[in-house]
Structures are given as structure tokens and as C-alpha cells.
Motif scaffolding. Structure first.
Motif, short mmCIF file in Angstrom:
data_model
loop_
_atom_site.label_atom_id
_atom_site.label_comp_id
_atom_site.label_asym_id
_atom_site.label_seq_id
_atom_site.Cartn_x
_atom_site.Cartn_y
_atom_site.Cartn_z
N GLN A 120 0.83 -1.21 0.00
CA GLN A 120 0.00 0.00 0.00
C GLN A 120 0.86 1.26 0.00
O GLN A 120 0.53 2.24 -0.66
N ILE A 121 1.97 1.23 0.71
CA ILE A 121 2.87 2.39 0.73
C ILE A 121 3.49 2.59 -0.65
O ILE A 121 3.54 3.72 -1.17
N ARG A 122 3.96 1.50 -1.28
CA ARG A 122 4.54 1.63 -2.63
C ARG A 122 3.50 2.15 -3.62
O ARG A 122 3.81 2.96 -4.48
N SER A 123 2.28 1.69 -3.46
CA SER A 123 1.21 2.16 -4.34
C SER A 123 0.95 3.65 -4.12
O SER A 123 0.75 4.41 -5.08
N ALA A 124 0.98 4.10 -2.87
CA ALA A 124 0.78 5.52 -2.57
C ALA A 124 1.94 6.36 -3.12
O ALA A 124 1.72 7.47 -3.61
N ILE A 125 3.16 5.84 -3.06
CA ILE A 125 4.31 6.57 -3.60
C ILE A 125 4.14 6.77 -5.10
O ILE A 125 4.48 7.84 -5.64
N GLN A 126 3.58 5.78 -5.78
CA GLN A 126 3.38 5.90 -7.23
C GLN A 126 2.35 6.99 -7.57
O GLN A 126 2.31 7.49 -8.68
N LYS A 127 1.55 7.38 -6.59
CA LYS A 127 0.54 8.42 -6.84
C LYS A 127 1.11 9.83 -6.70
O LYS A 127 0.39 10.80 -6.92
N ILE A 128 2.37 9.93 -6.31
CA ILE A 128 3.01 11.25 -6.30
C ILE A 128 3.21 11.62 -7.77
O ILE A 128 3.93 10.95 -8.50
N SER A 129 2.53 12.66 -8.20
CA SER A 129 2.44 12.96 -9.64
C SER A 129 3.75 13.43 -10.26
O SER A 129 4.10 13.03 -11.36
N ALA A 130 4.51 14.26 -9.58
CA ALA A 130 5.75 14.79 -10.16
C ALA A 130 6.88 13.77 -10.00
O ALA A 130 7.20 13.39 -8.88
N PRO A 131 7.47 13.34 -11.11
CA PRO A 131 8.56 12.35 -11.03
C PRO A 131 9.74 12.84 -10.19
O PRO A 131 10.34 12.05 -9.45
N ALA A 132 10.08 14.12 -10.27
CA ALA A 132 11.20 14.63 -9.49
C ALA A 132 10.88 14.57 -8.00
O ALA A 132 11.72 14.21 -7.17
N CYS A 133 9.65 14.91 -7.64
CA CYS A 133 9.21 14.85 -6.24
C CYS A 133 9.28 13.42 -5.72
O CYS A 133 9.75 13.16 -4.62
N ARG A 134 8.81 12.46 -6.52
CA ARG A 134 8.84 11.04 -6.16
C ARG A 134 10.28 10.58 -5.97
O ARG A 134 10.60 9.88 -5.01
N LYS A 135 11.16 10.98 -6.88
CA LYS A 135 12.57 10.58 -6.82
C LYS A 135 13.22 11.09 -5.54
O LYS A 135 13.92 10.35 -4.85
N ILE A 136 12.96 12.36 -5.19
CA ILE A 136 13.54 12.94 -3.97
C ILE A 136 13.00 12.22 -2.74
O ILE A 136 13.75 11.89 -1.82
N PHE A 137 11.71 11.93 -2.72
CA PHE A 137 11.12 11.21 -1.59
C PHE A 137 11.77 9.83 -1.43
O PHE A 137 12.12 9.42 -0.33
N GLU A 138 11.92 9.09 -2.53
CA GLU A 138 12.53 7.75 -2.48
C GLU A 138 13.97 7.81 -1.98
O GLU A 138 14.39 6.98 -1.19
N LEU A 139 14.72 8.80 -2.44
CA LEU A 139 16.09 8.95 -1.97
C LEU A 139 16.13 9.25 -0.47
O LEU A 139 16.96 8.72 0.26
N ALA A 140 15.21 10.10 -0.01
CA ALA A 140 15.20 10.50 1.40
C ALA A 140 14.70 9.38 2.32
O ALA A 140 15.32 9.10 3.35
N TYR A 141 13.61 8.73 1.94
CA TYR A 141 12.98 7.79 2.88
C TYR A 141 13.27 6.32 2.59
O TYR A 141 13.25 5.51 3.50
#
Length: 180
Positions: A120-141
């Protein structure tokens, strides 16, 4: 009566004479207790085994016909009771093992729940619309990088990393509201 032979005492026990039974008990109980204590390494269990043998002997007195000496009968009975206790202890250990497996299955249930939560968390991460925002979140968390490391690796300002991370967290909170 103490001078009677075992065969004579056995015949009297068959007829229900308690005094003959008492003589046999007093004659063989100490030897049986010693053997049982040596096998079981526990005085209380040894006493219980000997008591069970004599109780059974008295209850079945009318059916008992011995082809071996009474002493051998009682010592063999100690051995059989010891073997019976070993078998029942083995069954108890198997049951404990089964129960510990059940506990492990409960652990597997927790594992499955964590796996579902991860999905469910991975699915929610995929809903972050901006690819750059998603990339930064993945790197951070997910990769557990610091804000400065991310800023340096992506060649952006640290404040941009903090802003994008904050935006991503807002999306995740909204998506996972029902889960948490």
C-alpha cells in the motif's frame, strides 16, 4: 504370613486378601522405587510410577496369572511404565513443537500484514504525480539519504529537497489515511 512365598501370596491376593497384598507391597516397593528413581531421575515421578503399578496390580488381581517370578513382574512393570512415560513425553514435545509452529504462523500473519502495508505504501508513492518529487522522496525515505546528499547528487538546492519531500509526504498522508 511374612514367611510365605511369593506364589502363595499371589494366590491370596487373587482372592482379595489385602494383608497378602501389603506384604508384597512392602517386599518389592523399595526395589521398584530404586529402579524407577534411577530411570526417571526424579523421586516424585518414581513414587508415582510405583504407586500406579501397585494400584493396577490390585485392580487386576483376579486376572493376573504369572509365568515369571513376582519380583520380575514388578521390575518389568517399572520398565514398561518408564517406556510409557517416555512415549507420552515425546508426544508432549511434538505437541509443543506443533504449538510453536502455530506461534510461528502467527508471526507469518504479522509478516503478511507488513507485506500488505508495504504494498500500500509503494502504491501511494506511485501516486506522487511529479517524477522529481517522487525521486527525492525515495532517496530520502527509502534509501535513507540526507537532505544535503540528495541536493548534491541531483545538483539542486537543499531547500528544494525539503519542499519536494514535504509535498510528497502530504500526498502519502492523504493516500494512506484509511490504512493508518
Amino acid at each position: 504370613m511374612l514367611h510365605l512365598k511369593d506364589a502363595e501370596l499371589l494366590e491370596m491376593v487373587r482372592k482379595g486378601q489385602e494383608s497378602a497384598f501389603t506384604i508384597l507391597y512392602n517386599r518389592y516397593q523399595p526395589v521398584m522405587l530404586t529402579v524407577a528413581k534411577k530411570k526417571l531421575s526424579n523421586l516424585q515421578e518414581a513414587e508415582d510410577v510405583v504407586q500406579e503399578i501397585f494400584t493396577s496390580f490390585w485392580q487386576r488381581r483376579e486376572q493376573i496369572s504369572l509365568s515369571i517370578p513376582v519380583k520380575h513382574y514388578f521390575l518389568r512393570a517399572v520398565h514398561f511404565q518408564y517406556a510409557y512415560k517416555c512415549r507420552t513425553n515425546a508426544v508432549a514435545r511434538k505437541y509443543e513443537h506443533f504449538l510453536s509452529g502455530t506461534i510461528l504462523e502467527d508471526g507469518n500473519l504479522a509478516f503478511l500484514e507488513n507485506k500488505e502495508l508495504g504494498y500500500q505504501i509503494r502504491s501511494a508513492i506511485q501516486k506522487i504525480s511529479a517524477p522529481a518529487c517522487r525521486k527525492i522522496f525515495e532517496l530520502a525515505y527509502i534509501e535513507d539519504r540526507s537532505c544535503n546528499e540528495i541536493a548534491t547528487s541531483l545538483n539542486i538546492c537543499a531547500q528544494v529537497v525539503r519542499n519536494q519531500t514535504s509535498r510528497a509526504l502530504k500526498v502519502l498522508r492523504a493516500e494512506l489515511r484509511q490504512v493508518v
